[in-house]
Design a protein around this motif. Structure first.
Motif, PDB file in Angstrom:
ATOM      1  N   VAL A 103       0.837  -1.194   0.000  1.00 32.24           N
ATOM      2  CA  VAL A 103       0.000   0.000   0.000  1.00 32.24           C
ATOM      3  C   VAL A 103       0.874   1.247   0.000  1.00 32.24           C
ATOM      4  O   VAL A 103       2.009   1.234   0.489  1.00 32.24           O
ATOM      5  N   LYS A 104       0.339   2.317  -0.532  1.00 37.04           N
ATOM      6  CA  LYS A 104       1.035   3.594  -0.474  1.00 37.04           C
ATOM      7  C   LYS A 104       0.843   4.188   0.918  1.00 37.04           C
ATOM      8  O   LYS A 104      -0.221   4.027   1.523  1.00 37.04           O
ATOM      9  N   PRO A 105       1.846   4.880   1.453  1.00 41.68           N
ATOM     10  CA  PRO A 105       1.700   5.482   2.778  1.00 41.68           C
ATOM     11  C   PRO A 105       0.458   6.359   2.894  1.00 41.68           C
ATOM     12  O   PRO A 105      -0.188   6.383   3.947  1.00 41.68           O
ATOM     13  N   GLU A 106       0.101   7.050   1.823  1.00 41.19           N
ATOM     14  CA  GLU A 106      -1.066   7.929   1.860  1.00 41.19           C
ATOM     15  C   GLU A 106      -2.377   7.167   2.040  1.00 41.19           C
ATOM     16  O   GLU A 106      -3.408   7.751   2.399  1.00 41.19           O
ATOM     17  N   GLU A 107      -2.351   5.848   1.815  1.00 46.98           N
ATOM     18  CA  GLU A 107      -3.550   5.036   1.993  1.00 46.98           C
ATOM     19  C   GLU A 107      -3.727   4.561   3.431  1.00 46.98           C
ATOM     20  O   GLU A 107      -4.777   4.025   3.782  1.00 46.98           O
ATOM     21  N   ILE A 108      -2.706   4.762   4.246  1.00 48.94           N
ATOM     22  CA  ILE A 108      -2.781   4.347   5.652  1.00 48.94           C
ATOM     23  C   ILE A 108      -3.343   5.501   6.484  1.00 48.94           C
ATOM     24  O   ILE A 108      -2.797   6.603   6.488  1.00 48.94           O
ATOM     25  N   ILE A 109      -4.439   5.239   7.183  1.00 49.02           N
ATOM     26  CA  ILE A 109      -5.054   6.256   8.035  1.00 49.02           C
ATOM     27  C   ILE A 109      -4.287   6.373   9.347  1.00 49.02           C
ATOM     28  O   ILE A 109      -3.911   7.462   9.769  1.00 49.02           O
ATOM     29  N   ARG A 110      -4.062   5.229   9.969  1.00 50.31           N
ATOM     30  CA  ARG A 110      -3.379   5.244  11.261  1.00 50.31           C
ATOM     31  C   ARG A 110      -2.860   3.856  11.599  1.00 50.31           C
ATOM     32  O   ARG A 110      -3.249   2.860  10.967  1.00 50.31           O
ATOM     33  N   CYS A 111      -2.005   3.809  12.624  1.00 50.45           N
ATOM     34  CA  CYS A 111      -1.456   2.554  13.136  1.00 50.45           C
ATOM     35  C   CYS A 111      -1.693   2.513  14.642  1.00 50.45           C
ATOM     36  O   CYS A 111      -1.538   3.532  15.324  1.00 50.45           O
ATOM     37  N   GLU A 112      -2.047   1.351  15.143  1.00 51.16           N
ATOM     38  CA  GLU A 112      -2.321   1.207  16.572  1.00 51.16           C
ATOM     39  C   GLU A 112      -1.564   0.013  17.132  1.00 51.16           C
ATOM     40  O   GLU A 112      -1.628  -1.094  16.588  1.00 51.16           O
ATOM     41  N   SER A 113      -0.824   0.249  18.208  1.00 52.12           N
ATOM     42  CA  SER A 113       0.008  -0.793  18.802  1.00 52.12           C
ATOM     43  C   SER A 113      -0.835  -1.858  19.487  1.00 52.12           C
ATOM     44  O   SER A 113      -1.847  -1.565  20.130  1.00 52.12           O
ATOM     45  N   SER A 114      -0.391  -3.107  19.354  1.00 48.57           N
ATOM     46  CA  SER A 114      -1.011  -4.226  20.055  1.00 48.57           C
ATOM     47  C   SER A 114       0.110  -5.162  20.481  1.00 48.57           C
ATOM     48  O   SER A 114       0.453  -6.120  19.788  1.00 48.57           O
ATOM     49  N   ASN A 115       0.739  -4.831  21.619  1.00 48.72           N
ATOM     50  CA  ASN A 115       1.931  -5.538  22.093  1.00 48.72           C
ATOM     51  C   ASN A 115       3.030  -5.450  21.041  1.00 48.72           C
ATOM     52  O   ASN A 115       3.400  -4.359  20.643  1.00 48.72           O
ATOM     53  N   ASN A 116       3.530  -6.587  20.557  1.00 48.92           N
ATOM     54  CA  ASN A 116       4.570  -6.544  19.528  1.00 48.92           C
ATOM     55  C   ASN A 116       3.994  -6.526  18.117  1.00 48.92           C
ATOM     56  O   ASN A 116       4.733  -6.631  17.143  1.00 48.92           O
ATOM     57  N   TYR A 117       2.677  -6.398  18.026  1.00 45.38           N
ATOM     58  CA  TYR A 117       2.005  -6.295  16.733  1.00 45.38           C
ATOM     59  C   TYR A 117       1.519  -4.862  16.524  1.00 45.38           C
ATOM     60  O   TYR A 117       1.430  -4.069  17.456  1.00 45.38           O
ATOM     61  N   THR A 118       1.199  -4.551  15.291  1.00 42.10           N
ATOM     62  CA  THR A 118       0.615  -3.254  14.970  1.00 42.10           C
ATOM     63  C   THR A 118      -0.574  -3.468  14.048  1.00 42.10           C
ATOM     64  O   THR A 118      -0.462  -4.181  13.043  1.00 42.10           O
ATOM     65  N   ARG A 119      -1.703  -2.845  14.396  1.00 44.34           N
ATOM     66  CA  ARG A 119      -2.886  -2.911  13.546  1.00 44.34           C
ATOM     67  C   ARG A 119      -2.871  -1.693  12.630  1.00 44.34           C
ATOM     68  O   ARG A 119      -2.780  -0.558  13.079  1.00 44.34           O
ATOM     69  N   ILE A 120      -2.966  -1.968  11.327  1.00 42.81           N
ATOM     70  CA  ILE A 120      -2.906  -0.913  10.312  1.00 42.81           C
ATOM     71  C   ILE A 120      -4.308  -0.676   9.763  1.00 42.81           C
ATOM     72  O   ILE A 120      -4.974  -1.608   9.295  1.00 42.81           O
TER      73      ILE A 120
END
Length: 252
Positions: free
Chosen positions: A160-177
């Protein structure tokens, strides 16, 4: 039981090749080193002749570098693990494409982890689109609109292009995109790595657990605690120690 692999090591320093061979012999003995090479030209020949599953590839070599080698090979049906000294831009490119790299001197745990991820890709016969993305990134390195980031989940690798990412949320050692098309991807990478990769693309770390693309921020709400209101209606908290950083980012 470790999976048996045929590998090629490409590095212009003989000591580095010997060291990696010894580490593999001790910690991953089912890897069979079918050839070694000390230059890009020798590396291309070794890969073409031996057709390895896995290539350990140094970046900096006299004349042409490891990235140049990849562009000279038409059939890139092998996994790549880069071995490099600390080079910020090269590391940024590899992180964007979710390609493993090892910093010299090699850490054993990092080596085993990188090999295990390579084995997983080989076992599921994943086409190495990540290498294609790396080459694309390097070709268009001055044009951020052409950049795509590889997001690796248990089921797929999404580009994906960075501009398509709204936000990132931490979940321990994972990240929800959170993607602009409404999908969510859970990626096995800590949020600080995404912060390092995406800060130059308009993202701001507003909270220990949150990284936001400022183009999706509608407003800064100062009631019942402070938070960012996202254009899709979501609310993202702002931590006290991030207020000045967020303010500066949104004003720029």
């Amino acid at each position: 039981m470790y999976m048996s692999l045929n590998a090629v090591i490409i590095d212009d320093e003989v000591n580095n090749i010997d060291n990696l061979q010894q580490l593999l012999k001790v910690y991953y003995p089912t890897i069979n080193i079918v050839d070694t090479a000390g230059s890009v030209e020798e590396g291309v020949e070794a890969i073409s002749e031996k057709k390895p599953n896995l290539v350990f590839l140094d970046i900096q070599m006299p004349g042409k570098n490891g990235f140049d080698l990849l562009t000279q090979i038409n059939q890139r049906d092998f996994e790549v693990i880069f071995v490099t000294a600390y080079e910020q831009y090269a590391i940024q490119a590899m992180r964007f494409s979710a390609i493993d790299y090892l910093l010299k001197p090699i850490n054993v745990d990092d080596l085993i982890g990188a090999i295990e991820r390579a084995v997983k890709s080989i076992e599921i016969k994943m086409n190495n689109k990540r290498v294609e993305n790396l080459i694309h990134f390097l070709k268009w390195q001055q044009n951020k609109e052409e950049h795509r980031i590889a997001l690796v989940t248990n089921k797929e690798t999404r580009f994906v292009k960075p501009e398509e990412i709204i936000r990132c949320e931490s979940s321990n050692n994972y990240t929800r995109i959170f993607i602009s098309d409404g999908t969510q991807l859970l990626v096995s990478r800590p949020i600080f790595q995404f912060e390092e990769m995406l800060t130059g693309y308009g993202f701001v770390r507003c909270h220990q657990s949150h990284l936001v693309n400022k183009i999706y921020v509608r407003s800064w709400i100062r009631e019942d605690g402070e938070f960012l209101l996202i254009k899709n209606g979501e609310q993202v908290p702002i931590s006290r120690n991030k207020k000045e950083v967020v303010k500066e980012a949104l004003m720029s």
